[in-house]
Every structure is written in structure tokens, then in C-alpha cells.
Design an enzyme around this catalytic site. Sequence first.
Site, PDB file in Angstrom:
ATOM      1  N   GLY A 164       0.814  -1.400   0.106  1.00  0.00           N
ATOM      2  CA  GLY A 164       0.019   0.001  -0.039  1.00  0.00           C
ATOM      3  C   GLY A 164       0.837   1.320   0.076  1.00  0.00           C
ATOM      4  O   GLY A 164       2.090   1.345  -0.354  1.00  0.00           O
ATOM      5  N   SER A 165       0.346   2.246   0.588  1.00  0.00           N
ATOM      6  CA  SER A 165       1.047   3.526   0.470  1.00  0.00           C
ATOM      7  C   SER A 165       2.178   3.634   1.508  1.00  0.00           C
ATOM      8  O   SER A 165       2.302   2.662   2.446  1.00  0.00           O
ATOM      9  CB  SER A 165       0.051   4.774   0.950  1.00  0.00           C
ATOM     10  OG  SER A 165      -0.705   4.474   2.087  1.00  0.00           O
ATOM     11  N   GLY A 209       2.677   1.818   5.146  1.00  0.00           N
ATOM     12  CA  GLY A 209       4.126   1.211   5.411  1.00  0.00           C
ATOM     13  C   GLY A 209       4.884   1.581   6.702  1.00  0.00           C
ATOM     14  O   GLY A 209       5.567   0.827   7.411  1.00  0.00           O
ATOM     15  N   GLU A 214       5.641  -3.425   0.762  1.00  0.00           N
ATOM     16  CA  GLU A 214       5.848  -3.140  -0.806  1.00  0.00           C
ATOM     17  C   GLU A 214       4.866  -1.823  -0.973  1.00  0.00           C
ATOM     18  O   GLU A 214       3.632  -1.915  -0.994  1.00  0.00           O
ATOM     19  CB  GLU A 214       5.086  -4.179  -1.893  1.00  0.00           C
ATOM     20  CG  GLU A 214       5.685  -5.670  -1.483  1.00  0.00           C
ATOM     21  CD  GLU A 214       6.932  -5.635  -2.472  1.00  0.00           C
ATOM     22  OE1 GLU A 214       7.131  -4.699  -3.491  1.00  0.00           O
ATOM     23  OE2 GLU A 214       7.576  -6.638  -2.389  1.00  0.00           O
ATOM     24  N   CYS A 269       1.595   0.481  -8.780  1.00  0.00           N
ATOM     25  CA  CYS A 269       2.911   1.008  -8.144  1.00  0.00           C
ATOM     26  C   CYS A 269       3.854   1.230  -9.055  1.00  0.00           C
ATOM     27  O   CYS A 269       5.006   2.051  -8.892  1.00  0.00           O
ATOM     28  CB  CYS A 269       3.038  -0.126  -6.617  1.00  0.00           C
ATOM     29  SG  CYS A 269       3.357  -1.609  -7.493  1.00  0.00           S
TER      30      CYS A 269
HETATM   31  P1  NAD Z   1      -3.496   2.068   1.469  1.00  0.00           P
HETATM   32  O1  NAD Z   1      -1.937   2.418   2.074  1.00  0.00           O
HETATM   33  O2  NAD Z   1      -4.511   3.446   1.491  1.00  0.00           O
HETATM   34  O3  NAD Z   1      -4.107   0.923   1.838  1.00  0.00           O
HETATM   35  C1  NAD Z   1      -3.746  -0.449   1.964  1.00  0.00           C
HETATM   36  C2  NAD Z   1      -4.029  -1.542   2.537  1.00  0.00           C
HETATM   37  O4  NAD Z   1      -3.209  -1.162   4.019  1.00  0.00           O
HETATM   38  C3  NAD Z   1      -5.497  -1.454   3.083  1.00  0.00           C
HETATM   39  O5  NAD Z   1      -5.873  -2.826   3.058  1.00  0.00           O
HETATM   40  C4  NAD Z   1      -5.771  -0.563   4.071  1.00  0.00           C
HETATM   41  O6  NAD Z   1      -6.946  -1.219   4.907  1.00  0.00           O
HETATM   42  C5  NAD Z   1      -4.251  -0.943   4.940  1.00  0.00           C
HETATM   43  N1  NAD Z   1      -3.853  -0.054   5.966  1.00  0.00           N
HETATM   44  C6  NAD Z   1      -3.944   1.222   5.880  1.00  0.00           C
HETATM   45  N2  NAD Z   1      -3.432   1.806   7.180  1.00  0.00           N
HETATM   46  C7  NAD Z   1      -2.958   0.847   7.689  1.00  0.00           C
HETATM   47  C8  NAD Z   1      -2.361   0.724   9.136  1.00  0.00           C
HETATM   48  N3  NAD Z   1      -1.803   1.857   9.756  1.00  0.00           N
HETATM   49  N4  NAD Z   1      -2.057  -0.205   9.683  1.00  0.00           N
HETATM   50  C9  NAD Z   1      -2.626  -1.520   8.977  1.00  0.00           C
HETATM   51  N5  NAD Z   1      -3.048  -1.579   7.773  1.00  0.00           N
HETATM   52  C10 NAD Z   1      -3.534  -0.238   7.154  1.00  0.00           C
HETATM   53  O7  NAD Z   1      -3.193   1.989  -0.156  1.00  0.00           O
HETATM   54  P2  NAD Z   1      -4.182   1.925  -1.333  1.00  0.00           P
HETATM   55  O8  NAD Z   1      -4.600   3.179  -1.687  1.00  0.00           O
HETATM   56  O9  NAD Z   1      -5.254   0.882  -1.137  1.00  0.00           O
HETATM   57  O10 NAD Z   1      -3.102   1.495  -2.372  1.00  0.00           O
HETATM   58  C11 NAD Z   1      -2.151   2.397  -3.457  1.00  0.00           C
HETATM   59  C12 NAD Z   1      -0.848   2.241  -2.777  1.00  0.00           C
HETATM   60  O11 NAD Z   1      -0.341   1.118  -2.933  1.00  0.00           O
HETATM   61  C13 NAD Z   1       0.000   3.226  -3.588  1.00  0.00           C
HETATM   62  O12 NAD Z   1       0.883   3.977  -3.131  1.00  0.00           O
HETATM   63  C14 NAD Z   1       0.706   2.038  -4.547  1.00  0.00           C
HETATM   64  O13 NAD Z   1       1.886   2.386  -5.084  1.00  0.00           O
HETATM   65  C15 NAD Z   1       0.758   1.034  -3.414  1.00  0.00           C
HETATM   66  N6  NAD Z   1       1.134  -0.289  -4.099  1.00  0.00           N
HETATM   67  C16 NAD Z   1       2.425  -0.659  -4.051  1.00  0.00           C
HETATM   68  C17 NAD Z   1       2.744  -1.917  -4.448  1.00  0.00           C
HETATM   69  C18 NAD Z   1       4.137  -2.611  -4.382  1.00  0.00           C
HETATM   70  O14 NAD Z   1       4.281  -3.819  -4.756  1.00  0.00           O
HETATM   71  N7  NAD Z   1       5.222  -1.941  -4.206  1.00  0.00           N
HETATM   72  C19 NAD Z   1       1.724  -2.717  -5.036  1.00  0.00           C
HETATM   73  C20 NAD Z   1       0.495  -2.233  -5.237  1.00  0.00           C
HETATM   74  C21 NAD Z   1       0.152  -1.146  -4.566  1.00  0.00           C
END
Ligand code: NAD
Length: 505
Positions: free
Chosen positions: A239-240, A244, A261, A295
Amino acid sequence: MNHHTIPAELELKPLEPGVCSNGEWAAQGEELLSTDPTTSKELARVVGATPEDTLRVIQGAQSAFESWKKLPAPRRGEYVRLIGEELRRYKKPLGKLVSLECGKILSEGEGEVQEMIDIADFAVGLSRTIGGATLPSERPEHRMFEQWHPLGPVGVITAFNFPVAVWSWNALVAAICGDTVIWKPSEKTPLSAVAVQKICNKVLEPEGFSGVFNLCAGGRETGEQIAVDERLPLISATGSCRMGREVGTAVAARMGRSLLELGGNNAVIVLDDADLDLALRAVLFGSLGTAGQRCTTTRRVLAQKNVFGELSRKLADAYGSAVVGDPLDPQTLVGPLIDEEAVGTFLRAVATARDSGAEILSGGKAGEGPGSFVEPTLIRAERGTEIVQEETFAPILYLIEVDGLDEAISIQNSVSQGLSSAIFTDSLRSAERFLCATGSDCGIANVNIGTSGAEIGGAFGGEKETGGGREAGSDSWKAYMRRQTCTINYGTELPLAQGVRFDID
Ligand code: NAD
């Protein structure tokens, strides 16, 4: 849009429980809305987990681990093979559901399921090949070697933009390693996760292994609860960068392992000697694929002086003619963004770029609804333009003119993320300089291939704020196991390492 209906083969109901522990479906938490970003209409509702539900899933995965880890790895591989077979059968309906729920075009939705099938095949192979090194012992009549053991139940937190594939990169590899898995999908795409869980249950329930893959849908709080639980030795989170940082800190505080990731801000360098047609096609797929919500999306083009003008013109033409619309229509190249909030983020980024003096070459506006549509947007920026440093999850591409390779590499590496990178050049020397230790600082570096669309056979991931994790191919499986170094003395003496003497008469 009559065809925007959930495929019947998936047997999904309008209200689904989003928690599945040991094959049992039951959830008492808040309802998560699964919305079609093309029509802005509700597809279904998925009931999320309460904290008690989450605890139950963790306990279940922990007890399932006790029996799953005892199974020989090739037997575990056989079950993953069966899941791969089932995914082959469901490729079309599941691909359509992914397109419906997250808005990517159908070919990318089906491609995502293909990625799951590929990783299943890869994991089956791994189940017969993972092994440890034998190392020379400094002591006579001793043998030293490494072996790898299952790690435990693993928490897998995923993002909306790859609602099913990222789970498979983690879960199918973790499963052959002997781990059980708890999946916390994105709250924006819970229905695709329910569909995948049903497919897994169908395969594993008759075999008595329904607790290997478990689902725990919910919002951020559910992810937070999973991250702090000491029974989960590994948390893999996609995720973001913001997420992370929070997950990484929470897991480190309890001495757990995390596999992160996170976001990217990927650049394509185009040098004067590049094959421009090749570069153009790669930049278009890289920047517009998944509506700029990958990503690995190409967010910056760093083009050398002599090609800058021609490349900008060709990109502007292509941007102007790219079909934006219904992701299920085969003519469409760019579907909607995930939701209205994403449209707002897009509009703010365009306004910030404009205010900083950058020139909008194409696009810049949002659609008038329904659906979260925006125009593919091309912006001419300068090296110092601040908004370029950020990952805006939308089809915005910044074009920056550079003098040559050194400046291009320096700009490319100047962002805080380090996921994917690419160079287009016909010069062997430039390509090698881009790939050498002082070249790209990213986890992925390509020559005459764009930043997006990695194969599963390589290790996938990035450096710096992208989190440092590696998933999918190569030796990424090691993250899901614990390493044990073993030494056997088959002699009659007890020599100590480093020549230490400790004689007791
Ligand atoms: P996001 O960070 O908003 O959410 C991702 C996941 O994390 C969700 O399931 C969310 O509920 C959970 N989450 C959020 N805050 C949390 C916390 N504090 N503790 C535990 N879990 C938490 O991301 P998004 O908007 O769903 O996805 C887009 C982002 O993901 C972009 O930044 C993209 O680059 C990244 N991404 C990276 C990869 C990679 O492999 N590097 C792949 C896909 C997406």
C-alpha cells in the site's frame, strides 16, 4: 450499463460475510461497500470483522499452522496446484469482477488472474526445489548446512489496485513454505477477496485444510490489529508509504518481521539515441495502464534535448486520443479511478502543478460523472517542480527535459521512492551505466522496456520509501521461512571454532 453485473459463476450474494476462518464464514463488523467505480453504483456489501472476529481468525490460522507445517512441501505444492487449476476455470468471471470492482480494463483484470495462475505454477515448482546451502566447516569431521522451516501464520494486507494478484504472490508462496495466511484485503475491493476465498475453500475444504487461507476483511483498524499481534511472525503489507511506515513501526516494536511493498515514483529515461517508437509505446502503457494506479506506473519521463520535442508531441497526441470509459468495453484503454476521493487528489495535483508554473500539455480535467473518470494528463515540468516528487495515484505524467544521462539518473534517483525505472537507448555504454552501482537506485531497472508489467519470475519490490521488500519470484520465498544453521560433528573430538581452547582435565 446492463453488463455491469457480477458473474453468476462466482456465486456471490448482495450481502456477504467478509470473514472466513477455517472455512467458516461469520462476520459481525461494519459493512464495507463494494462500489463499481464506472457507474458509482453499489455492487454488493461485505460485512467486515470486529476485533473479536479478527482474534478468532488469528487463533484459527495459528492452529491450522500446526498441521499444515507437518505436511511435506511437495504435498503442499499439490494443493496449490489444484488452486491454480481452479483459477484457470474462473479466469474470466474473476477477471471481470476485478474489472468491475477496481475499474481496470478487462484485459488487465483477466491478466491479474493470469498472474495468480502463474504464481501458483511457480509455487508448485518451488515446493520441490526450496533448499538450503551446505557450507564448508572449519572444523574437521563436521558438516555445516542451512535448512528452512515454516515460519507461522502470516498476515497479508493488500491494496485496492491489485485486489487479488498481490494476495497470490504472498499466499501461494507462503503456503508451499508451510505457513498459513490471514488476508486483510483493501476495504475498497472486498468482494474480489470474498470470491478468491470461496475458490480456495472449494479446493481445500474437501481435503481438510480449510484453515490454510483465511479472510479478514475490514478497514484500517483491522490491519492495525493484525500488525500488532505477536502470534504473526511476518506481516506482508502492500500500500501507501504512509501505511508502510505505520505497519513497519508497529511490527518492529514487537520484534516481528515485515515485508513492505509501498509506493513508487517511477521514471523512464529517453536518450537521444533511443528507438522513439518503442519508448512511446512503453511510456503509454506505463503511464495509462490501470488508469495510472499501479505502483510501477510511469510518472516521470526524463527525455534528452534532441528527442524531447518529438516525444512530447507524440505523447500529447496519444493522450488526446486514448479512449477513456467503460473498462469492460474492448476499445477502452483507461478506466475510472477507484473513487471520488482519488478524483479529488488528481485535481489537487493538477492545480498544484499549474500554480507552480508547469504547463498542462493535455488533459487536466475530471469527467462529469457518473463514475470516477479523469482525463489522461500530460504536464511539462522542471527538475525542481515539487509535486513531481509525490506519487499521485492517477494518470498524470510529468515530462522533464534533461541534458544527458548523468542529469537523468540524478533526477530519477532524487525522489524518496525507489521501485521501478527504465532507460531507452541504443547505446550499450549508456545502458550499462544506468544499470551499474552508480546508476538507478530502484529495485527494478529495465532497458528498452517500460517500468510497468513485471514478470512473476523475478523478485519484485523497491528500495527507500518503497519499503525494501521482495515478493513473487527468485528467492523471495525466504521471507516466509525461518533459517536454521546446523552443524553436525561426526568425529570423536570436540574442536572449537576460531581455535579457542577450553581444556578441562
Ligand atoms: P493504502 O495504504 O491506503 O491501503 C493499503 C492497505 O493497508 C489497505 O488494506 C488498508 O486498509 C491498509 N491499511 C491502511 N493503513 C493501515 C495501518 N495503519 N495499519 C494496517 N493496515 C493499514 O493504499 P491503497 O490506496 O489501497 O493502494 C495504493 C498504494 O499502494 C500506492 O501507494 C501504491 O503504489 C501502493 N502499491 C504498492 C505495490 C508494491 O508492490 N510496491 C503494489 C500495489 C500498490
